[in-house]
Design an enzyme around this catalytic site. Structure first.
Site, PDB file in Angstrom:
ATOM      1  N   GLY A 181      64.381   4.884  92.785  1.00  0.00           N
ATOM      2  CA  GLY A 181      63.862   5.861  92.460  1.00  0.00           C
ATOM      3  C   GLY A 181      62.811   4.642  91.818  1.00  0.00           C
ATOM      4  N   ARG A 182      62.277   5.064  90.345  1.00  0.00           N
ATOM      5  CA  ARG A 182      61.403   4.237  89.813  1.00  0.00           C
ATOM      6  C   ARG A 182      61.883   3.088  89.367  1.00  0.00           C
ATOM      7  NH1 ARG A 182      59.722   9.211  87.097  1.00  0.00           N
ATOM      8  NH2 ARG A 182      61.587   8.891  86.250  1.00  0.00           N
ATOM      9  N   ILE A 183      62.734   2.837  88.641  1.00  0.00           N
ATOM     10  CA  ILE A 183      63.063   1.790  88.836  1.00  0.00           C
ATOM     11  C   ILE A 183      63.440   0.664  89.600  1.00  0.00           C
ATOM     12  CG2 ILE A 183      64.367  -0.163  87.533  1.00  0.00           C
ATOM     13  CD1 ILE A 183      64.554   2.772  84.993  1.00  0.00           C
TER      14      ILE A 183
ATOM     15  N   THR B 256      71.801  -2.463  85.426  1.00  0.00           N
ATOM     16  CA  THR B 256      71.363  -2.261  83.832  1.00  0.00           C
ATOM     17  C   THR B 256      70.360  -0.504  83.950  1.00  0.00           C
ATOM     18  OG1 THR B 256      68.998  -2.754  85.677  1.00  0.00           O
ATOM     19  CG2 THR B 256      69.404  -4.409  84.214  1.00  0.00           C
ATOM     20  N   SER B 257      71.732   0.018  84.616  1.00  0.00           N
ATOM     21  CA  SER B 257      71.378   1.962  84.598  1.00  0.00           C
ATOM     22  C   SER B 257      71.887   2.230  82.758  1.00  0.00           C
ATOM     23  CB  SER B 257      71.869   2.523  85.692  1.00  0.00           C
ATOM     24  OG  SER B 257      73.093   1.846  86.251  1.00  0.00           O
ATOM     25  N   ARG B 258      73.581   2.669  83.636  1.00  0.00           N
ATOM     26  CA  ARG B 258      74.291   3.193  82.703  1.00  0.00           C
ATOM     27  C   ARG B 258      75.434   2.850  83.243  1.00  0.00           C
ATOM     28  NH1 ARG B 258      70.199   4.326  80.189  1.00  0.00           N
ATOM     29  NH2 ARG B 258      69.471   6.245  78.843  1.00  0.00           N
TER      30      ARG B 258
ATOM     31  N   HIS C 143      72.064  -3.580  76.178  1.00  0.00           N
ATOM     32  CA  HIS C 143      71.603  -2.667  76.761  1.00  0.00           C
ATOM     33  C   HIS C 143      70.241  -2.918  76.011  1.00  0.00           C
ATOM     34  CE1 HIS C 143      72.033   1.884  77.517  1.00  0.00           C
ATOM     35  NE2 HIS C 143      70.442   1.683  77.918  1.00  0.00           N
TER      36      HIS C 143
ATOM     37  N   GLU D 268      79.735   1.491  74.554  1.00  0.00           N
ATOM     38  CA  GLU D 268      78.636   0.433  73.780  1.00  0.00           C
ATOM     39  C   GLU D 268      78.166   1.337  72.040  1.00  0.00           C
ATOM     40  OE1 GLU D 268      75.219   1.680  75.430  1.00  0.00           O
ATOM     41  OE2 GLU D 268      75.655   0.393  77.535  1.00  0.00           O
TER      42      GLU D 268
ATOM     43  N   ALA E 137      67.416  -3.650  78.951  1.00  0.00           N
ATOM     44  CA  ALA E 137      66.722  -4.256  80.156  1.00  0.00           C
ATOM     45  C   ALA E 137      65.138  -3.642  79.309  1.00  0.00           C
ATOM     46  CB  ALA E 137      67.188  -3.651  80.730  1.00  0.00           C
TER      47      ALA E 137
HETATM   48  C1  GLV Z   1      66.903   3.084  78.406  1.00  0.00           C
HETATM   49  O1  GLV Z   1      68.667   2.603  79.063  1.00  0.00           O
HETATM   50  C2  GLV Z   1      66.834   4.175  78.901  1.00  0.00           C
HETATM   51  O2  GLV Z   1      66.965   5.273  79.549  1.00  0.00           O
HETATM   52  O3  GLV Z   1      65.076   4.253  78.122  1.00  0.00           O
END
Ligand code: GLV
Length: 327
Positions: free
Chosen positions: A157-159, A237-239, A287, A268, A289
């Site tokens: 995706g974007r990231i 860095t997602s979930r 969390h 978390e 990022a």
């Molecule tokens: C952070 O984890 C977000 O989804 O923006």
């Protein structure tokens, strides 16, 4: 018509409150360190037209059933797995998120974790501070090279795309797996599509960029870690729940993979005694990022804009369930 009322579930940067206050009466959970308790959320939601929520607020059927006049839930995050979207849509509540504004910042951090885990930066910092440094040693804290390595992206995706752009500067070979193949991006980004197991087998670095859904829960588990190279560096860095954390811990402990950089956890905050935290070859972060000052302010103001536009009867910039607006 009376002014709309909104409940904001955490202290926000001032520019965001400055957008909301001219439009609506704001009740604020005025703390930064803890979310409102569930009973507070359930009570406040009965009175308001809008909610501005964080990813730590679970907005499920119980919350939305308690609401009497709720029109919008504006989430201060790109991810919205904390909100039951089908229930919101059934209640004709617009849900919004904050995409785009955090893309580059999260990609920076994914790269930061890749570099830091590959080059053992946290271990090196601790070693130096502890006074353990006696002499220059040929293999002291030796890690893995990032430049010219193969990067495997899970999710384009974007990231994921922003991480691929950064990888070009390190002359990395980039491959990706995504359930939706993006042939349009492959040429531009100079990256190759590969089936999921092939990415896991061939990549030196694996970085996860998929949203959490029932399809992606535990997408990476024991079977997937078993396919990775023993020199692989794994970054999430997602979930948290996209990865089976116990399987990750086992893979790190057994040196099935070289190292990991982990920003998100199944629970978390991750509990202090969690076995993952005692592994030497993992770098952990709480969390963060998207946590650069400009990006967090931009996310807050975008969440505020999404909230007020719905309350003003206009189309918000980032609806997640636009069918509510169209219907
Ligand atoms: C952070 O984890 C977000 O989804 O923006």
């Amino acid at each position: 018509m009376s002014r709309p009322r909104v409940y904001v579930t955490r202290r926000l940067p001032q520019p965001a409150l400055d957008i909301i206050r001219p439009v609506a009466d704001v009740t604020l959970w005025d703390r930064e360190d803890v979310p409102p308790p569930r009973e507070v959320l359930l009570r406040e939601v009965t009175q308001v037209d809008g909610l501005l929520t964080l990813l730590t607020d679970r907005i499920d059927g119980e919350v939305m059933d308690a609401a009497r006049r709720l029109k919008v839930v504006s989430n201060f995050a790109v991810g919205f797995d904390n909100i039951d979207i089908p229930v919101a849509t059934k209640h004709r509540i617009v849900v919004t998120n904050t995409p785009e504004v955090l893309t580059e910042t999260v990609a920076d951090f994914a790269f930061c974790l890749m570099l830091a885990a590959a080059r053992r930066l946290v271990e090196a910092d601790q070693y130096t501070r502890a006074g353990s440094w006696k002499t220059w040693e040929p293999l002291l804290l030796a890690g893995q090279d990032v430049h010219r390595a193969t990067l495997g992206l899970i999710g384009l995706g974007r990231i994921g795309s922003a991480v691929a752009r950064r990888a070009a500067g390190f002359e990395m070979r980039v491959m990706y797996y995504d359930p939706f193949r993006r042939e349009d991006l492959e040429q531009n980004l100079h990256i190759d599509y590969r089936p999921f197991p092939d990415v896991l087998r061939q990549a030196d670095f694996i970085s996860v960029h998929v949203p959490l859904s029932e399809q992606t829960r535990h997408l990476i588990g024991r079977e997937q870690f078993a396919l990775m190279k023993p020199t692989a560096v794994f970054v999430n860095t997602s979930r948290g729940p996209v990865v089976d954390q116990q399987a990750l811990t086992e893979a790190l402990a057994a040196r099935r993979i070289f190292a990991a950089g982990i920003d998100v956890f199944e629970r978390e905050p991750v509990p202090a005694g969690d076995p993952l935290l005692v592994q030497e070859n993992v770098i952990v972060a709480p969390h963060i990022a998207s946590a650069s000052v400009p990006t967090r302010i931009r996310m807050a103001t975008l969440a505020a804009e999404n909230l007020v536009t719905v309350l003003q009867g206009k189309r918000p910039p980032n609806p997640v369930n636009p069918e509510v607006l169209n219907g």
